[in-house]
Structures are given as C-alpha cells and as structure tokens.
Write an enzyme that holds these catalytic residues in place. Structure first.
Site, PDB file in Angstrom:
ATOM      1  NE  ARG A  23      39.374 -12.408 -49.272  1.00 27.88           N
ATOM      2  CZ  ARG A  23      39.842 -11.858 -48.140  1.00 27.88           C
ATOM      3  NH1 ARG A  23      40.195 -10.593 -48.114  1.00 27.88           N
ATOM      4  NH2 ARG A  23      39.938 -12.582 -47.033  1.00 27.88           N
ATOM      5  CD  GLU A  60      33.308 -14.586 -33.911  1.00 25.34           C
ATOM      6  OE1 GLU A  60      33.742 -14.073 -34.946  1.00 25.34           O
ATOM      7  OE2 GLU A  60      33.565 -15.759 -33.553  1.00 25.34           O
ATOM      8  CD1 TRP A  82      34.214 -10.468 -35.516  1.00 22.89           C
ATOM      9  CD2 TRP A  82      33.907 -10.007 -37.675  1.00 22.89           C
ATOM     10  NE1 TRP A  82      33.630 -11.570 -36.095  1.00 22.89           N
ATOM     11  CE2 TRP A  82      33.420 -11.312 -37.415  1.00 22.89           C
ATOM     12  CE3 TRP A  82      33.814  -9.496 -38.974  1.00 22.89           C
ATOM     13  CZ2 TRP A  82      32.858 -12.112 -38.406  1.00 22.89           C
ATOM     14  CZ3 TRP A  82      33.243 -10.298 -39.949  1.00 22.89           C
ATOM     15  CH2 TRP A  82      32.788 -11.590 -39.664  1.00 22.89           C
ATOM     16  CE1 TYR A 146      29.484 -16.650 -40.834  1.00 25.29           C
ATOM     17  CE2 TYR A 146      30.794 -14.781 -40.094  1.00 25.29           C
ATOM     18  CZ  TYR A 146      30.679 -15.954 -40.809  1.00 25.29           C
ATOM     19  OH  TYR A 146      31.747 -16.439 -41.501  1.00 25.29           O
ATOM     20  NE  ARG A 178      15.203 -36.840 -44.371  1.00 31.44           N
ATOM     21  CZ  ARG A 178      14.202 -37.713 -44.227  1.00 31.44           C
ATOM     22  NH1 ARG A 178      14.226 -38.571 -43.213  1.00 31.44           N
ATOM     23  NH2 ARG A 178      13.184 -37.731 -45.050  1.00 31.44           N
ATOM     24  CB  CYS A 199      34.537 -18.333 -43.378  1.00 31.36           C
ATOM     25  SG  CYS A 199      35.569 -17.014 -44.049  1.00 31.36           S
ATOM     26  NE  ARG A 219      33.023 -18.025 -47.937  1.00 30.51           N
ATOM     27  CZ  ARG A 219      34.168 -17.359 -48.092  1.00 30.51           C
ATOM     28  NH1 ARG A 219      35.148 -17.895 -48.797  1.00 30.51           N
ATOM     29  NH2 ARG A 219      34.343 -16.188 -47.534  1.00 30.51           N
ATOM     30  CB  SER A 220      37.108 -20.074 -46.811  1.00 33.45           C
ATOM     31  OG  SER A 220      38.409 -19.543 -46.654  1.00 33.45           O
ATOM     32  N   GLY A 221      38.561 -22.071 -44.444  1.00 36.69           N
ATOM     33  CA  GLY A 221      39.029 -22.128 -43.072  1.00 36.69           C
ATOM     34  C   GLY A 221      40.493 -21.759 -42.937  1.00 36.69           C
ATOM     35  CG  ASP A 222      43.445 -18.315 -40.834  1.00 36.73           C
ATOM     36  OD1 ASP A 222      44.332 -19.154 -40.579  1.00 36.73           O
ATOM     37  OD2 ASP A 222      43.589 -17.095 -40.632  1.00 36.73           O
ATOM     38  CG  ASN A 230      35.726 -21.124 -37.494  1.00 41.11           C
ATOM     39  OD1 ASN A 230      36.609 -21.204 -38.365  1.00 41.11           O
ATOM     40  ND2 ASN A 230      35.126 -19.978 -37.210  1.00 41.11           N
ATOM     41  CG  HIS A 260      43.253 -21.536 -46.315  1.00 43.00           C
ATOM     42  ND1 HIS A 260      41.904 -21.572 -46.611  1.00 43.00           N
ATOM     43  CD2 HIS A 260      43.454 -20.374 -45.629  1.00 43.00           C
ATOM     44  CE1 HIS A 260      41.318 -20.481 -46.137  1.00 43.00           C
ATOM     45  NE2 HIS A 260      42.242 -19.743 -45.527  1.00 43.00           N
ATOM     46  CB  ALA A 316      45.480 -13.105 -44.391  1.00 47.87           C
TER      47      ALA A 316
END
Length: 317
Positions: A23, A60, A82, A146, A178, A199, A219-222, A230, A260, A316
C-alpha cells in the site's frame, strides 16, 4: 531465549520471503503465516539487540486501555508513534495552509529541503494539538482505532460493549472458557472510520494452572519497526491482566498473517542480526493493588535493561 524467536523470524523472512508491492509503495519481503512463542517466566520480551523504548510501548498501551483515540495523550507523554496518520488528515484538509506535504513519507527521505519543511510543519502540528482544544478535537482524533474497539465497541442497536472489562470479568468468573476474546477488527469501520485499520486484530486469553497466557493474531506486521513493539505491548497487557485476575503470567503467543520487512529496512535488520542478545529485563508493576483501569504512566516500569543501541529506520505511512 525468548528474543531468539524474533531473530529467527527476521532471518526467515530475509531468506524465504517473497518480494511484493504494498500500500505504501515502499515494497516488502514477506511470508504468510508465522508463529512465535514467548515464555513470560523467562523475562520480559523487550528486545536487547536494539533498544526498544519501553515508555513508548507502555504509554501507547495505556492509551488503548483508556479507550482514547486522540494523539494528544500520546504527545503529552512524548510519544510520537501515531503522529503521521493524524498529520496526514490535517495536510489533506481544506484548513491546511502550509507548503505541499503530499507523499511526505517518501519525499522526506530523499529531499533535504522538503525534509526541513516537513519537520517544521510537524512541529507546528504537534504544538497545535497540545495547545488548541478545537484543533486537537478535529485533527488529533484517529477515528475508531484500538482504544475505541476495546472499550466501546458499537453494537447494531446503538449500545456499546466494553470488551476489555468483559474479558477480565470472564477470566475471573469462568477461567476455563474458550471465549476470552477481544477483537479490534470491525468490518463496518475499516473502510473509512479508522486512520489505520488494526494490524493487531484479535487476542485471546487462556488460563491453566494459575497462569494466564495470551495469543495475538496480527494480520500485518512491520517486522523491523512494529513487531518488537507489539511483542512488548501484548506481553505487558498479559502481565497487567494476570495481575488484575490474581494469576501469574504464562506465555505470549504471537501469530502473524503477513509478516514483512520493508525493502528500506534490510540494512538495519542485517545490523541487528549481527548482534548478540543479552539478558531480558524484569517488568515491575509498582502499584499491583490498582485496577488496570486506574494505572498511570509511572505505575509500571522495567529494570535490568541493557540493550544494544537503537537502530533508526523510516516509517512507511
């Protein structure tokens, strides 16, 4: 050693990942589906192969716990992580009256003159957030990110659900359930009501033998810049909720979707991988009698943290 799990992920992406567009236009090397495990009894998983500023992690997380979505609280605690997303909403608005800041994420890396203008405009933006209530309300708010989803999930009948309070109650009253789950992914809000879609999308708690464990699905990790934060953030959250529920911290399990490395982080990650890990620090909750919802920034800290120096890399946006 806990840190080795993260270093193994970095090597795995470098050696086995596939180059992809993204993106931001920066380009990544990524893998899909990866899991790390951190035994919280072995030490607090704050990386030692580069300095990760714990106070930024904690401020944060405290911002999330409070249900806040405005960067003013972060700026008051000297936390700038942020800023870019709020800044973008200002410079693309009709009320912005400064020089062209379009595509600032990449232009500031290659154009020294533009970088100087960017820093000047960002400083002006931050001052106005801190000093001007109306400006902060309009441009400091990141939408339903969040904190909003954790503490005030919007229901179809117009009510809200405090997911964090409910999951703590569930852990206390029905530890074998559960369904100890908190989600930040609201399909209705993702298209336009969030500055950045979450993310770290969902986390689940698990109680066994008096210990509380947590699994995060991200779902997405820099992997170079974001994932170390994280790891520390959710390990800290696990400690805090364990304390709230009278349990010991167990394990943090970190499951990643698209993990990534940005192409402009390769040099930095190679430098980090050349370093030897050291002993992990100890987390201290200085006010264990306080509820998680009453904690202040000075109620949590770390001891025995002796990392290698930090390594700078561009964000990014």
């Amino acid at each position: 050693m806990n840190e080795q799990a993260y270093l193994d992920l970095c090597r795995h992406i470098l050696h086995n990942g596939k180059d992809k567009g993204d993106r931001t236009g920066t380009g990544t090397r990524s893998v899909f589906g990866y899991q790390m495990r951190f035994d919280l009894k072995e030490g607090f998983p704050l990386l030692t192969t580069k300095r990760v500023p714990f106070r930024l992690v904690w401020s944060e997380l405290l911002w999330f716990i409070k249900g806040d979505t405005n960067i003013r609280f972060l700026l008051e605690n000297n936390n700038n992580i942020w800023n870019e997303w709020a800044f973008e909403s200002w410079i693309t608005s009709s009320k912005y009256d400064g020089p062209d800041m379009s595509d600032f994420g990449r232009r500031r890396l290659t154009d020294e003159s533009f970088a100087a203008d960017y820093e000047k405009e960002m400083d002006r933006f931050k001052r106005r957030i801190l000093e001007d209530d109306d400006f902060a309300k309009e441009f400091g708010n990141l939408g339903n990110v969040y904190g909003k989803q954790w503490r005030a999930w919007r229901t179809s009948d117009g009510n809200v659900i405090d997911q964090l309070k409910e999951v703590i109650h569930s852990i206390k009253t029905n530890p074998d359930s559960r369904r100890h789950i908190v989600t930040a992914w609201d399909p209705e809000d993702v298209p336009g009501n969030m500055a950045l879609p979450p993310c770290h999308t969902m986390f689940q708690f698990y109680v066994q033998n008096g210990e509380l464990s947590c699994q995060l699905y991200q779902r997405s990790g820099d992997t170079f810049l974001g994932v170390p934060f994280n790891i520390a953030s959710y390990a800290l959250l696990t400690h805090l909720i364990a304390n709230e529920c009278g349990l010991e911290p167990g394990e943090f399990v970190h499951t990643l979707g698209d993990a990534h490395l940005y192409h402009n982080h390769f040099e930095q990650i190679e430098k980090q991988l050349s370093r030897d890990p050291g002993p992990l620090p100890e987390l201290n909750i200085y006010a264990p009698e306080k509820s998680i919802f009453d904690l202040s920034i000075d109620d949590v800290g770390i001891e025995g943290y002796h990392p290698h120096p930090g390594i700078k890399a561009p964000v990014a946006v």
